[in-house]
Design an enzyme around this catalytic site. Sequence first.
Site, mmCIF file in Angstrom:
data_model
loop_
_atom_site.group_PDB
_atom_site.id
_atom_site.type_symbol
_atom_site.label_atom_id
_atom_site.label_comp_id
_atom_site.label_asym_id
_atom_site.label_seq_id
_atom_site.Cartn_x
_atom_site.Cartn_y
_atom_site.Cartn_z
ATOM 1 N NE ARG A 104 -5.203 -1.463 -4.615
ATOM 2 C CZ ARG A 104 -6.115 -1.683 -3.766
ATOM 3 N NH1 ARG A 104 -5.770 -1.524 -2.493
ATOM 4 N NH2 ARG A 104 -7.514 -1.442 -4.174
ATOM 5 C CB THR A 108 -2.199 -10.377 -5.776
ATOM 6 O OG1 THR A 108 -1.432 -9.214 -6.360
ATOM 7 C CG2 THR A 108 -2.089 -11.548 -6.117
ATOM 8 C CG ASP A 200 -9.331 3.699 -9.399
ATOM 9 O OD1 ASP A 200 -8.287 4.609 -9.689
ATOM 10 O OD2 ASP A 200 -8.894 2.378 -9.534
HETATM 11 C C1 PRP Z 1 -4.137 3.336 -6.076
HETATM 12 C C2 PRP Z 1 -3.657 4.527 -5.155
HETATM 13 C C3 PRP Z 1 -2.499 3.948 -4.488
HETATM 14 C C4 PRP Z 1 -3.085 2.437 -4.213
HETATM 15 C C5 PRP Z 1 -3.291 2.442 -2.631
HETATM 16 O O1 PRP Z 1 -3.171 3.080 -6.900
HETATM 17 O O2 PRP Z 1 -3.252 5.728 -5.742
HETATM 18 O O3 PRP Z 1 -1.126 4.071 -5.037
HETATM 19 O O4 PRP Z 1 -3.812 2.182 -5.119
HETATM 20 O O5 PRP Z 1 -3.406 1.124 -2.613
HETATM 21 P P1 PRP Z 1 -2.618 -0.083 -1.481
HETATM 22 O O6 PRP Z 1 -2.476 0.891 -0.245
HETATM 23 O O7 PRP Z 1 -3.427 -1.072 -1.381
HETATM 24 O O8 PRP Z 1 -1.500 -0.288 -2.296
HETATM 25 P P2 PRP Z 1 -3.456 2.259 -8.440
HETATM 26 O O9 PRP Z 1 -3.001 0.606 -8.053
HETATM 27 O O10 PRP Z 1 -5.060 2.196 -8.475
HETATM 28 O O11 PRP Z 1 -2.832 2.742 -9.513
HETATM 29 P P3 PRP Z 1 -3.369 4.258 -10.331
HETATM 30 O O12 PRP Z 1 -3.016 5.338 -9.475
HETATM 31 O O13 PRP Z 1 -2.178 3.927 -11.434
HETATM 32 O O14 PRP Z 1 -4.541 3.976 -10.736
HETATM 33 N N1 URA Z 2 -7.111 2.732 -4.338
HETATM 34 C C1 URA Z 2 -7.774 3.577 -4.729
HETATM 35 O O1 URA Z 2 -7.908 4.570 -5.712
HETATM 36 N N2 URA Z 2 -9.082 3.450 -4.022
HETATM 37 C C2 URA Z 2 -9.048 2.937 -3.020
HETATM 38 O O2 URA Z 2 -10.105 2.699 -2.301
HETATM 39 C C3 URA Z 2 -8.084 1.973 -2.777
HETATM 40 C C4 URA Z 2 -7.072 1.937 -3.692
#
Ligand code: PRP
Ligand code: URA
Length: 209
Positions: A104, A108, A200
């Site tokens: 993400r 944004t 996270d």
């Molecule tokens: C987190 C999670 C999802 C996403 C959810 O990933 O594992 O993929 O955020 O958010 P959304 O529903 O608003 O899209 P992140 O972007 O933190 O990436 P990562 O797993 O590589 O840390």
């Molecule tokens: N991604 C995460 O890992 N945690 C949240 O709460 C939202 C997005």
Amino acid sequence: MDNIIIMTHPLIKHKISLLRDKNTGTNEFRKLVEEIAMLEGYEALADLPTEDVEIDTPIETCITPMIQGRKLAIVPILRAGLGMVPGVLSLCPTAKVGHIGMYRDETTHEPVPYYCKLPSPIEERTIIVLDPMLATGGSACDAIDQIKKKGGKNIKFMCIIAAPEGLKKLHESHPDVQIIIGNLDRELNSTAYICPGLGDAGDRIFGTK
Ligand code: PRP
Ligand code: URA
């Protein structure tokens, strides 16, 4: 809403409570994610196709159902979805595993895709997309868009925690996709984190910050 399963089993609720605790360390967090994925996977796989095979028991020969293991694909969204893979594979070890990479954007909150590799022929498989967190729903929707563009048809999405905002977006964008959720939380905060959530998920699984 049709096609949505919110788990009610006390074991899942208990383990999600442990995940939420900020004092739960990386090792225990990983184990819990794996266990929850296994318990949710049991439900997600309830309609998995079977085929009748002939088996010789010590008593007689019988025709009996077995899972068509080669027809299942699990697709974690990197990174956090990786933590759920061993739990589902423990139920169905012959499943093929694809990967979709996206993160993400911090400002944004839109998904930024960087990788997609799916087992073929994808159109013949039941596909379970794995990601512990369904927040805005952007990542899940984008991942499923990518899978459909490559021919995927029978798709399920399994997460541990969902926000109402993400659930609505995913269900409205892809009403054909069955969604399996460990717990439906209250809301997103101003930085699009799930409340109360668990923080996270990727950082907690991999011990990063
Ligand atoms: C987190 C999670 C999802 C996403 C959810 O990933 O594992 O993929 O955020 O958010 P959304 O529903 O608003 O899209 P992140 O972007 O933190 O990436 P990562 O797993 O590589 O840390
Ligand atoms: N991604 C995460 O890992 N945690 C949240 O709460 C939202 C997005």
